[in-house]
Design a protein around this motif. Structure first.
Motif, PDB file in Angstrom:
ATOM      1  N   GLY A 160       0.853  -1.186   0.000  1.00  0.00           N
ATOM      2  CA  GLY A 160       0.000   0.000   0.000  1.00  0.00           C
ATOM      3  C   GLY A 160       0.881   1.225   0.000  1.00  0.00           C
ATOM      4  O   GLY A 160       1.913   1.261   0.700  1.00  0.00           O
ATOM      5  N   GLY A 161       0.528   2.238  -0.766  1.00  0.00           N
ATOM      6  CA  GLY A 161       1.378   3.406  -0.895  1.00  0.00           C
ATOM      7  C   GLY A 161       1.635   4.119   0.420  1.00  0.00           C
ATOM      8  O   GLY A 161       2.774   4.487   0.725  1.00  0.00           O
ATOM      9  N   MET A 162       0.594   4.317   1.219  1.00  0.00           N
ATOM     10  CA  MET A 162       0.780   5.011   2.494  1.00  0.00           C
ATOM     11  C   MET A 162       1.483   4.118   3.509  1.00  0.00           C
ATOM     12  O   MET A 162       2.236   4.618   4.352  1.00  0.00           O
ATOM     13  N   GLU A 163       1.265   2.809   3.438  1.00  0.00           N
ATOM     14  CA  GLU A 163       1.984   1.884   4.318  1.00  0.00           C
ATOM     15  C   GLU A 163       3.479   1.964   4.026  1.00  0.00           C
ATOM     16  O   GLU A 163       4.307   2.060   4.944  1.00  0.00           O
ATOM     17  N   ALA A 164       3.834   1.959   2.745  1.00  0.00           N
ATOM     18  CA  ALA A 164       5.251   2.045   2.362  1.00  0.00           C
ATOM     19  C   ALA A 164       5.850   3.376   2.814  1.00  0.00           C
ATOM     20  O   ALA A 164       6.976   3.420   3.319  1.00  0.00           O
ATOM     21  N   TYR A 165       5.108   4.455   2.646  1.00  0.00           N
ATOM     22  CA  TYR A 165       5.579   5.776   3.051  1.00  0.00           C
ATOM     23  C   TYR A 165       5.805   5.826   4.562  1.00  0.00           C
ATOM     24  O   TYR A 165       6.857   6.284   5.033  1.00  0.00           O
ATOM     25  N   ALA A 166       4.835   5.344   5.320  1.00  0.00           N
ATOM     26  CA  ALA A 166       4.929   5.401   6.780  1.00  0.00           C
ATOM     27  C   ALA A 166       6.071   4.530   7.301  1.00  0.00           C
ATOM     28  O   ALA A 166       6.748   4.888   8.268  1.00  0.00           O
ATOM     29  N   ARG A 167       6.311   3.384   6.662  1.00  0.00           N
ATOM     30  CA  ARG A 167       7.449   2.547   7.068  1.00  0.00           C
ATOM     31  C   ARG A 167       8.769   3.256   6.768  1.00  0.00           C
ATOM     32  O   ARG A 167       9.708   3.218   7.575  1.00  0.00           O
ATOM     33  N   SER A 168       8.860   3.885   5.601  1.00  0.00           N
ATOM     34  CA  SER A 168      10.111   4.556   5.236  1.00  0.00           C
ATOM     35  C   SER A 168      10.406   5.718   6.179  1.00  0.00           C
ATOM     36  O   SER A 168      11.568   5.989   6.493  1.00  0.00           O
ATOM     37  N   LYS A 169       9.365   6.391   6.648  1.00  0.00           N
ATOM     38  CA  LYS A 169       9.569   7.525   7.543  1.00  0.00           C
ATOM     39  C   LYS A 169       9.989   7.063   8.940  1.00  0.00           C
ATOM     40  O   LYS A 169      10.814   7.719   9.593  1.00  0.00           O
ATOM     41  N   LEU A 170       9.439   5.950   9.403  1.00  0.00           N
ATOM     42  CA  LEU A 170       9.917   5.419  10.678  1.00  0.00           C
ATOM     43  C   LEU A 170      11.357   4.928  10.535  1.00  0.00           C
ATOM     44  O   LEU A 170      12.168   5.097  11.454  1.00  0.00           O
ATOM     45  N   ALA A 171      11.692   4.360   9.379  1.00  0.00           N
ATOM     46  CA  ALA A 171      13.081   3.950   9.148  1.00  0.00           C
ATOM     47  C   ALA A 171      14.013   5.152   9.265  1.00  0.00           C
ATOM     48  O   ALA A 171      15.110   5.058   9.840  1.00  0.00           O
ATOM     49  N   GLN A 172      13.591   6.312   8.758  1.00  0.00           N
ATOM     50  CA  GLN A 172      14.394   7.532   8.898  1.00  0.00           C
ATOM     51  C   GLN A 172      14.625   7.885  10.366  1.00  0.00           C
ATOM     52  O   GLN A 172      15.716   8.293  10.755  1.00  0.00           O
ATOM     53  N   ILE A 173      13.573   7.755  11.151  1.00  0.00           N
ATOM     54  CA  ILE A 173      13.696   8.108  12.571  1.00  0.00           C
ATOM     55  C   ILE A 173      14.576   7.098  13.292  1.00  0.00           C
ATOM     56  O   ILE A 173      15.409   7.473  14.140  1.00  0.00           O
ATOM     57  N   MET A 174      14.442   5.815  12.975  1.00  0.00           N
ATOM     58  CA  MET A 174      15.309   4.801  13.570  1.00  0.00           C
ATOM     59  C   MET A 174      16.772   5.084  13.228  1.00  0.00           C
ATOM     60  O   MET A 174      17.661   4.971  14.073  1.00  0.00           O
ATOM     61  N   PHE A 175      17.020   5.457  11.981  1.00  0.00           N
ATOM     62  CA  PHE A 175      18.368   5.834  11.549  1.00  0.00           C
ATOM     63  C   PHE A 175      18.858   7.048  12.321  1.00  0.00           C
ATOM     64  O   PHE A 175      20.016   7.108  12.755  1.00  0.00           O
ATOM     65  N   THR A 176      17.983   8.024  12.516  1.00  0.00           N
ATOM     66  CA  THR A 176      18.339   9.236  13.270  1.00  0.00           C
ATOM     67  C   THR A 176      18.846   8.885  14.658  1.00  0.00           C
ATOM     68  O   THR A 176      19.914   9.344  15.088  1.00  0.00           O
ATOM     69  N   PHE A 177      18.087   8.076  15.377  1.00  0.00           N
ATOM     70  CA  PHE A 177      18.448   7.729  16.756  1.00  0.00           C
ATOM     71  C   PHE A 177      19.734   6.912  16.800  1.00  0.00           C
ATOM     72  O   PHE A 177      20.601   7.135  17.647  1.00  0.00           O
ATOM     73  N   GLU A 178      19.850   5.970  15.879  1.00  0.00           N
ATOM     74  CA  GLU A 178      21.044   5.119  15.871  1.00  0.00           C
ATOM     75  C   GLU A 178      22.290   5.921  15.499  1.00  0.00           C
ATOM     76  O   GLU A 178      23.343   5.795  16.140  1.00  0.00           O
ATOM     77  N   LEU A 179      22.171   6.766  14.476  1.00  0.00           N
ATOM     78  CA  LEU A 179      23.316   7.569  14.053  1.00  0.00           C
ATOM     79  C   LEU A 179      23.724   8.557  15.133  1.00  0.00           C
ATOM     80  O   LEU A 179      24.924   8.770  15.375  1.00  0.00           O
ATOM     81  N   ALA A 180      22.746   9.150  15.806  1.00  0.00           N
ATOM     82  CA  ALA A 180      23.063  10.098  16.878  1.00  0.00           C
ATOM     83  C   ALA A 180      23.922   9.440  17.944  1.00  0.00           C
ATOM     84  O   ALA A 180      24.888  10.028  18.442  1.00  0.00           O
ATOM     85  N   GLY A 181      23.579   8.209  18.306  1.00  0.00           N
ATOM     86  CA  GLY A 181      24.365   7.491  19.302  1.00  0.00           C
ATOM     87  C   GLY A 181      25.778   7.200  18.826  1.00  0.00           C
ATOM     88  O   GLY A 181      26.740   7.303  19.600  1.00  0.00           O
ATOM     89  N   ARG A 182      25.917   6.857  17.562  1.00  0.00           N
ATOM     90  CA  ARG A 182      27.235   6.521  17.028  1.00  0.00           C
ATOM     91  C   ARG A 182      28.121   7.750  16.814  1.00  0.00           C
ATOM     92  O   ARG A 182      29.340   7.610  16.671  1.00  0.00           O
ATOM     93  N   GLN A 250       8.923   1.440  17.927  1.00  0.00           N
ATOM     94  CA  GLN A 250      10.014   0.683  17.309  1.00  0.00           C
ATOM     95  C   GLN A 250      11.289   1.518  17.221  1.00  0.00           C
ATOM     96  O   GLN A 250      12.391   0.966  17.231  1.00  0.00           O
ATOM     97  N   ALA A 251      11.137   2.845  17.157  1.00  0.00           N
ATOM     98  CA  ALA A 251      12.321   3.713  17.069  1.00  0.00           C
ATOM     99  C   ALA A 251      13.182   3.629  18.319  1.00  0.00           C
ATOM    100  O   ALA A 251      14.375   3.964  18.278  1.00  0.00           O
ATOM    101  N   TYR A 252      12.607   3.176  19.424  1.00  0.00           N
ATOM    102  CA  TYR A 252      13.343   3.096  20.694  1.00  0.00           C
ATOM    103  C   TYR A 252      13.840   1.676  20.981  1.00  0.00           C
ATOM    104  O   TYR A 252      14.380   1.418  22.049  1.00  0.00           O
ATOM    105  N   ASP A 253      13.667   0.786  20.015  1.00  0.00           N
ATOM    106  CA  ASP A 253      14.119  -0.590  20.130  1.00  0.00           C
ATOM    107  C   ASP A 253      15.538  -0.676  19.550  1.00  0.00           C
ATOM    108  O   ASP A 253      15.726  -0.667  18.330  1.00  0.00           O
ATOM    109  N   GLY A 254      16.528  -0.745  20.423  1.00  0.00           N
ATOM    110  CA  GLY A 254      17.913  -0.739  19.985  1.00  0.00           C
ATOM    111  C   GLY A 254      18.258  -1.876  19.045  1.00  0.00           C
ATOM    112  O   GLY A 254      19.014  -1.694  18.086  1.00  0.00           O
ATOM    113  N   GLU A 255      17.719  -3.066  19.298  1.00  0.00           N
ATOM    114  CA  GLU A 255      18.016  -4.205  18.425  1.00  0.00           C
ATOM    115  C   GLU A 255      17.417  -4.010  17.042  1.00  0.00           C
ATOM    116  O   GLU A 255      18.035  -4.357  16.034  1.00  0.00           O
TER     117      GLU A 255
END
Length: 279
Positions: A160-182, A250-255
């Motif tokens: 679904g187009g919006m499902e794909a969009y929403a997943r990609s945006k959470l992936a951005q936030i997960m990347f943000t948190f992980e990169l900030a720590g590194r 999920q953005a706060y799930d380190g694993e």
């Protein structure tokens, strides 16, 4: 906004909508602004408009189709060879794709453009950002967030187009948190935001048929994260507009973040340098 003369920012997706307004606002402060787009004519038109409105000549255009990791690498190489400093990277380019398509690299297109191209571009530009520190990375995400399904990251089932969009945006936030720590102790900060709800952009109008917020509102929130003095040193945060907020759990799930990081490195191929997680 205070003068940013002497500083340089790169804005992806800067030929239209939010990115174009962010580039205009930054140029109005005297900053050098590097505009990214995929169409040379549209990139030149945006540059000329911004120059005319601000009188700022410290502008440049860089071309890359974010559906191709190869062109992202080429663009990063050009930025690295042309500039000796980069004070801010604003990862804004994005798409909503109604029917499932794949990128040139065989990756689900929304994930490729909205998230993976920015993962690669950021990693390739880190040496320049580190040499320019203090520097900031701003990832333009969304309040629309859905968990990444590691059993079907490419949405081969039930797209679904919006499902794909929403997943990609959470992936951005997960990347943000992980990169900030590194990147702690490097002088580079990394934050993400939902700039404003249903801004009056071409993508929003075509997808939803209506708008709720002016582009100016979202641009002000982005520029604040990129340059406001009161946010110096603030990192690993998610904002909705100007207000700090909570992202999807999920953005706060380190694993989960590390799993996404490993997958992203596999999909991108060789990078300039390893970036190990902090212990």
């Amino acid at each position: 906004m205070r003068s940013l003369s002497g500083k340089t920012f790169l804005v992806t997706g800067a030929t239209d909508g939010l990115g174009r307004r962010v580039a205009l606002e930054l140029a109005g402060t005297g900053a050098g602004v590097l505009l990214h787009g995929r169409n040379p004519g549209r990139c030149r038109a945006a540059l000329e408009e911004i120059r005319r409105k601000t009188g700022n000549d410290r502008l440049g255009c860089y071309l890359a189709d974010f559906a191709s990791l190869g062109t992202v690498r080429e663009m990063a190489g050009q930025v690295l060879s042309h500039h000796d400093r980069l004070d801010g990277l604003i990862n804004n380019a994005g798409v909503i794709v109604r029917e499932r398509r794949e990128s040139e690299d065989g990756i689900e297109l929304t994930f490729a453009v909205n998230y993976l191209a920015h993962f690669l571009l950021t990693r390739l530009l880190l040496p320049l950002l580190r040499d320019s520190a203090p520097a900031r990375i701003v990832n333009v995400a969304s309040a629309a967030q859905r968990p990444v399904d590691f059993g079907d990251v490419m949405l081969e089932f039930g797209y679904g187009g919006m499902e794909a969009y929403a997943r990609s945006k959470l992936a951005q936030i997960m990347f943000t948190f992980e990169l900030a720590g590194r990147l702690r102790s490097t002088g580079i900060t990394v934050n993400a935001l939902h700039p404003a709800s249903l801004m009056d952009t071409k993508m929003v109008r075509e997808t939803f048929g209506r708008a709720m917020s002016p582009v100016r509102e979202g641009a002000e929130a982005v520029v604040r994260l990129a340059a406001a003095p009161e946010l110096e040193g603030v990192t690993g945060r998610y904002y909705e507009g100007r207000r700090e907020a909570r992202a999807h759990r999920q953005a706060y799930d380190g694993e989960a973040r590390k799993r996404l990081w490993r997958l992203s490195e596999q999909l991108c191929g060789p990078l300039l340098e390893p970036l190990a997680p902090r212990r």
